[in-house]
Design a protein around this motif. Structure first.
Motif, PDB file in Angstrom:
ATOM      1  N   ILE A 188       8.377  63.153  26.450  1.00  0.00           N
ATOM      2  CA  ILE A 188       9.176  63.969  27.373  1.00  0.00           C
ATOM      3  C   ILE A 188      10.317  63.145  27.969  1.00  0.00           C
ATOM      4  O   ILE A 188      11.469  63.595  28.010  1.00  0.00           O
ATOM      5  N   LEU A 189      10.027  61.929  28.424  1.00  0.00           N
ATOM      6  CA  LEU A 189      11.067  61.098  29.023  1.00  0.00           C
ATOM      7  C   LEU A 189      12.172  60.786  28.016  1.00  0.00           C
ATOM      8  O   LEU A 189      13.365  60.838  28.349  1.00  0.00           O
ATOM      9  N   ALA A 221      14.063  71.430  33.302  1.00  0.00           N
ATOM     10  CA  ALA A 221      14.175  70.013  32.925  1.00  0.00           C
ATOM     11  C   ALA A 221      13.544  69.123  33.987  1.00  0.00           C
ATOM     12  O   ALA A 221      12.869  68.144  33.670  1.00  0.00           O
ATOM     13  N   LEU A 240      15.707  56.208  30.631  1.00  0.00           N
ATOM     14  CA  LEU A 240      14.657  57.144  30.228  1.00  0.00           C
ATOM     15  C   LEU A 240      14.105  56.809  28.845  1.00  0.00           C
ATOM     16  O   LEU A 240      12.892  56.906  28.610  1.00  0.00           O
ATOM     17  N   LYS A 295      18.819  64.510  26.024  1.00  0.00           N
ATOM     18  CA  LYS A 295      19.501  65.695  26.573  1.00  0.00           C
ATOM     19  C   LYS A 295      20.604  65.283  27.544  1.00  0.00           C
ATOM     20  O   LYS A 295      21.726  65.796  27.487  1.00  0.00           O
ATOM     21  N   ILE A 296      20.315  64.345  28.451  1.00  0.00           N
ATOM     22  CA  ILE A 296      21.309  63.891  29.417  1.00  0.00           C
ATOM     23  C   ILE A 296      22.481  63.223  28.718  1.00  0.00           C
ATOM     24  O   ILE A 296      23.643  63.449  29.060  1.00  0.00           O
ATOM     25  N   MET A 312      20.931  69.011  36.668  1.00  0.00           N
ATOM     26  CA  MET A 312      19.647  69.103  35.991  1.00  0.00           C
ATOM     27  C   MET A 312      18.984  70.401  36.452  1.00  0.00           C
ATOM     28  O   MET A 312      18.822  70.632  37.643  1.00  0.00           O
ATOM     29  N   PHE A 362       9.754  69.249  33.591  1.00  0.00           N
ATOM     30  CA  PHE A 362       9.301  68.430  32.467  1.00  0.00           C
ATOM     31  C   PHE A 362       9.426  66.944  32.782  1.00  0.00           C
ATOM     32  O   PHE A 362       8.583  66.145  32.376  1.00  0.00           O
ATOM     33  N   LEU A 363      10.468  66.575  33.498  1.00  0.00           N
ATOM     34  CA  LEU A 363      10.603  65.183  33.930  1.00  0.00           C
ATOM     35  C   LEU A 363       9.442  64.808  34.843  1.00  0.00           C
ATOM     36  O   LEU A 363       8.844  63.740  34.697  1.00  0.00           O
ATOM     37  N   LEU A 408      14.326  63.951  27.418  1.00  0.00           N
ATOM     38  CA  LEU A 408      15.223  64.196  28.544  1.00  0.00           C
ATOM     39  C   LEU A 408      16.393  63.215  28.541  1.00  0.00           C
ATOM     40  O   LEU A 408      17.519  63.582  28.874  1.00  0.00           O
TER      41      LEU A 408
END
Length: 187
Positions: free
Chosen positions: A171-172, A5, A78, A178-179, A1, A8-9, A175
């Motif tokens: 945001i969560l 990122a 998330l 994205k993960i 990560m 933002f997390l 993310l």
């Protein structure tokens, strides 16, 4: 990560604490000193840093058994946390806050606003995130936003609570996507 990122997390995780801090600021009134504004910041920042560390310790014990699906677990946790924040923002749940900065009340609020960080800490173990920089970023960001939230709350009140929760939930969820895409080698 990456660091962006992670930042933002940290912002996403701190939105619940920010919203509660705004409520505290409203209850405290317009004469909030910097020292009093830092009290919720210290509580929320401390617990937002502690919980991912605890989650990471717990997740590290089981990471070896589920590395093949770790991206799905991270995405699920998330997305769930983000969805709950969006739901709360949309419902407009306005909780009254007292002006107390006492031990019992602040402990309860700090634990309540940091439970999601525990789940994120578990995902950190699966993703092999360097935990100390991550914890420091989350704790520092939460401290800064919570302290600012008390001051803002004393000026503006509850007007932006739902927007902060909506932003954090979004945001969560992003993310998490994205993960997942990285885990599926699509990014």
């Amino acid at each position: 990560m990456g660091y962006l990122a992670l930042f933002f997390l940290a912002v996403g995780l701190s939105m619940d604490a920010f919203a509660v801090s705004v409520c505290k600021g409203l209850a405290l009134g317009n004469k909030v000193s910097l020292g009093r504004a830092c009290v919720p910041g210290l509580w929320f920042g401390g617990f937002q840093g502690l919980m991912p560390l605890l989650g990471w310790l717990l997740g590290s014990r089981f990471a070896q058994y589920i590395t093949a699906i770790d991206h799905w677990i991270a995405f699920g946790l998330l997305a769930f946390l983000g969805f709950n924040m969006l739901r709360e923002a949309r419902a407009g749940e306005a909780e009254g806050a007292s002006a107390s900065l006492g031990f019992g009340e602040m402990l309860a609020l700090a634990v309540a606003t940091s439970i999601d960080a525990l789940a994120v800490g578990i995902t950190f173990a699966f993703l092999e995130v360097e935990i100390l920089p991550a914890v420091a970023c989350i704790a520092g960001t939460t401290f800064a936003l919570s302290t600012a939230g008390v001051k803002l709350g004393s000026l503006f009140g509850l007007r932006y609570r739902a927007k902060a929760q909506f932003f954090g939930g979004g945001i969560l969820m992003l993310l998490g996507v994205k993960i997942l895409l990285e885990g599926l080698h699509l990014l």
